[in-house]
Enzyme design. Structure first.
Site, PDB file in Angstrom:
ATOM      1  N   SER A 677      88.486 108.281 -14.411  1.00  0.00           N
ATOM      2  CA  SER A 677      87.297 109.129 -14.296  1.00  0.00           C
ATOM      3  C   SER A 677      87.367 110.349 -15.198  1.00  0.00           C
ATOM      4  O   SER A 677      86.508 111.211 -15.110  1.00  0.00           O
ATOM      5  CB  SER A 677      87.107 109.580 -12.840  1.00  0.00           C
ATOM      6  OG  SER A 677      88.192 110.379 -12.435  1.00  0.00           O
ATOM      7  N   LYS A 720      83.191 115.390  -5.831  1.00  0.00           N
ATOM      8  CA  LYS A 720      83.321 116.036  -7.143  1.00  0.00           C
ATOM      9  C   LYS A 720      82.247 117.100  -7.356  1.00  0.00           C
ATOM     10  O   LYS A 720      82.524 118.182  -7.901  1.00  0.00           O
ATOM     11  CB  LYS A 720      83.254 114.978  -8.244  1.00  0.00           C
ATOM     12  CG  LYS A 720      84.449 114.027  -8.237  1.00  0.00           C
ATOM     13  CD  LYS A 720      84.321 112.966  -9.311  1.00  0.00           C
ATOM     14  CE  LYS A 720      85.543 112.038  -9.303  1.00  0.00           C
ATOM     15  NZ  LYS A 720      85.468 110.995 -10.320  1.00  0.00           N
TER      16      LYS A 720
END
Length: 772
Positions: A677, A720
């Protein structure tokens, strides 16, 4: 008597040994043995008898025979059918077989008499030995009446010690190998020690046998006595006209008649009751059947509780006890609506997946309360034995039903809510695969007739509402996961944690610490500070611990001065909880070259990662530090390959990457980092350092990169985005394919953030670089 070495016929005996002064009948059928007897009968009727070492040997040589034998006198000879001869012999003296020759058709041996050296022991010692042997024989006779009557009297009158020892071995019917040892013991001392050793052993064995027989007899006598007394009591009650209390079997029959169950189940239980009737009351098998009958007769085969089918009531309960969790609440209400309309009991299996402390177990309890169902919980963490699910066979000692059947029995109805807690932590070993055993339980097509090894009757689990909890679905086997409907419970936002703490946790901890109705309170600002500076988690478990810690200390203060009003403010938290324990990485104050902020998912929520890149003269190597996993290292290599491919577009010299080393570092190296990611973040930092372009300090990004610069979607987006907000990020770059995930987020999470969707790396670079 044999006074020198002579030659005479030899007979090899199988499984017997002849001693001096011993009379013995035996049959012979081998041609050589018959020929030896006939040869002896022609002469002085004497023959040498030697025992074979191996009775199975058909044609023995001298190495197959014991060296010491006995010269015997043939007293009688009788011929029987089938070429069998019966011989009666009397042992004369010990002899040693020196040689053996096969002179057809018989065995002939050279033998020599073994003289017994009587003069080694003095007469007093010999007399003492004889008396000791006779005392032991009398002791043996006390333990064995047959020996006392038939054997001991004849032995006690023998005056000679050697003859006495030989006759003990003969009269007590010892094994031929033991008699052979006695035969070979020429010295009286050796023979005495050998005979006494085995005589004492036999006395002790006889004593133990008598004790065991006595115990068994006592037990049998007690059972017979108890049976007779019970029958007498039964007759006395009948004569007096008193009501006879129900026996166990009658009580079981009465319970079976009142049991609500299918016909086949009742028939099977009736067979077990019939078996129980025919068993002795105190037997082990009767106890096993008694435990089984108690289990199946207490089982709720057809007993059901009435559900609360009010959707409004269910929604009120769920809203009162849980803040947020809209997806879970909607799914429960959908289930209830379908159940009301269809009138069917087939239940889906819902699996609540989320980090620790997010309220998965408490949700199940609230659902049971909302539907008015009995609630049972089964903890599956660490279970290895398949029998824990399916139960043990009745034949095993300590057998019991499996946890599923036991939970239904504990609930008392066949339609409870059953929580399978920590289903992601079941394991397997040599005793079976626990997760495979759960397949039958959770499959609505199979659990209609679930078979427990102990109960051995089909159990209908279709009315059970199963809920499962797990921290992650990665460790749940595929077939098991396929049978469940997964509902994800994500991390709570700070605002959600605040409402949970204010509406639920504060009241709960006040009650637990005895402060309900007392002048003790905690301000909203204090709760917010505890959430932000004293806890860092996805759920609210540590938050509850911190609030509990505050109230414990205030409870002591209240008891010290009951007239005082206590209000805990944010300024006083250091007094109650100590220094702040959590700090967040805020954005940099100014734009910098080679420093880019990425976003990461952790088990306690989200976090930001500051990726730094330095370029220095070298040989074109890439160095990565910061405890990065293999997946992240591969992402760094992919990012470098992409940056090198677009170098000419940014006027990077062709040999730039061959003459410079690149060092990529992620601070806080003690925290392991692995996962696809951070590819676009690393590529942006590398290009920024190579072309000396600044990256915006308030920009954060997440996404994976391909060799051609495409941006791939990622997971954990809610956590996130929350991390970006806490770090005061203004702009977040997100893969375009994650648009549906962003759409599901509430405005509370995305408020104040500019979210830019990107498909290719040029879009990322355009948004990240500071415009010059």
């Amino acid at each position: 008597m044999v006074d020198k070495t002579i030659t005479m016929p030899v007979i090899a005996l199988r499984g017997m040994t002849v001693l001096p002064k011993m009379m013995l009948h035996f049959d012979i059928s081998r041609e050589k043995s018959i020929a030896a007897v006939e040869k002896a009968m022609v002469g002085d009727q004497k023959v040498c008898l030697v025992t074979q070492r191996n009775p199975e040997e058909t044609d023995p040589g001298i190495e197959d025979l014991y060296q010491v034998g006995t010269v015997a006198l043939i007293k009688q000879l009788v011929k029987l059918p089938n070429n069998v001869v019966r011989v009666m012999v009397e042992g004369l003296e010990r002899t040693e077989l020196l040689t053996l020759e096969s002179e057809e058709p018989l065995l002939v041996g050279e033998i020599e008499e073994l003289q017994v050296p009587l003069d080694i022991l003095d007469p007093v010692t010999i007399q003492a030995m004889a008396e000791i042997v006779k005392e032991k024989l009398e002791a043996y006779g006390k333990e064995n009446q047959r020996i006392a009557k038939e054997v001991v009297p004849g032995l006690l009158v023998i005056p000679d010690l050697g003859e006495l020892l030989d006759q003990v071995a003969v009269q007590l019917s010892w094994d031929y190998r033991l008699r052979q040892q006695v035969l070979e013991s020429v010295l009286l001392e050796e023979r005495y020690a050998l005979v006494m050793k085995h005589l004492i052993t036999e006395i002790e064995v006889t004593k133990v046998k008598k004790e065991l027989q006595s115990h068994v007899k006592e037990r049998i006598d007690k059972n017979q006595k108890d049976y007779i007394l019970r029958e007498q009591m039964k007759v006395i009650r009948e004569e007096l006209g008193e009501d006879n209390p129900l026996s166990d079997s009658d009580e079981y029959a009465k319970r079976l008649k009142a049991l609500k169950a299918d016909k086949e189940i009742k028939e099977k239980i009736q067979k077990e009751i019939d078996r129980f009737k025919s068993m002795p009351g105190g037997s082990q098998e009767a106890n096993v059947v008694r435990m089984y009958l108690d289990t199946v007769l207490d089982f709720p085969w057809k007993k059901m509780s009435k559900d609360n089918n009010s959707i409004i009531h269910a929604q009120q309960v769920l809203d009162e006890e849980h803040y947020g969790l809209e997806k879970v609440k909607e799914r429960i209400l959908e289930y209830l609506a379908v159940r009301i309309l269809t009138k069917k009991g087939t239940s889906p299996i819902l699996c609540l997946v989320g980090p620790p402390g997010t309220g998965k177990t408490s949700i199940a309890r609230s659902v049971a309360k909302a539907l008015n169902k009995e609630y049972v919980r089964i903890s599956l963490g660490g279970i290895r034995d398949e029998a824990e699910i399916r139960g043990h066979r009745k034949t095993y000692v300590g057998a019991m039903p499996g946890r599923i059947a036991e939970a239904v029995k504990q609930a008392g109805v066949n339609n409870p809510l059953m929580l399978l807690d920590e289903i992601d932590k079941v394991s397997s070993d040599y005793k079976g695969d626990t997760s495979s055993a759960l397949l039958e339980v959770l499959d609505s097509e199979q659990n209609v007739k679930f078979r427990d090894h102990y109960i051995e009757l089909p159990i209908d689990l279709s009315n059970v509402l199963f809920l499962a909890t797990a921290n992650t679905i990665t460790t749940i086997p595929g077939p098991l996961l396929d049978r469940m409907e997964v509902i994800e419970i994500n991390s709570y936002t700070e605002n959600e944690k605040f409402h949970i703490a204010k509406n639920y946790l504060v009241k709960k901890q006040q009650e637990r610490n005895g402060l309900t109705g007392k002048p003790v309170a905690i301000t909203d600002q204090a709760i917010e500070k505890i959430i932000h500076n004293y806890t860092r988690e996805a759920g609210v478990r540590n938050l509850e611990r911190r609030i509990s810690s505050v109230f414990r200390k205030t409870a002591r203060e209240f008891l010290e001065d009951k007239s005082r009003v206590i209000e805990v403010t944010e300024c006083q938290l250091e007094k109650y909880l100590g220094k702040e324990k959590v700090s967040y990485n805020n954005v940099n104050e100014e734009d910098q070259v080679g420093i880019v902020r990425g976003l990461a998912w952790t088990s306690v929520g989200g976090d930001t990662l500051q990726i730094e890149v330095n370029v220095m003269p070298g040989k074109g190597t890439l160095q990565t530090t910061g405890q990065m996993g293999d997946v992240m290292k591969e992402s760094a290599q992919t990012a470098l390959s992409y940056v090198r491919s677009i170098g000419p577009e940014y006027n990077v010299p062709d040999d730039y990457f061959e003459k410079h080393d690149i060092h990529l570092h992620i601070p806080e190296g003690a925290v392991p980092k692995d996962g696809p990611s951070a590819g676009i973040t690393m590529a942006t930092a590398m290009l920024s350092a190579a072309i000396n372009r600044k990256v915006g300090a308030t920009v954060a990004m997440t996404g994976e990169i391909t060799l051609r610069g495409r941006v791939l979607p990622i997971g954990g987006l809610k956590e996130k985005i929350l991390a970006a907000r806490m770090a005061h990020v203004k702009k977040v770059l997100v893969p375009d394919k994650n648009r549906p995930d962003i759409a599901e987020l509430s405005e509370e999470i995305t408020e104040g953030l500019t979210i830019v969707f990107v498909k290719e790396m040029p879009e990322v670079l355009k948004e990240a670089f500071v415009q010059e």
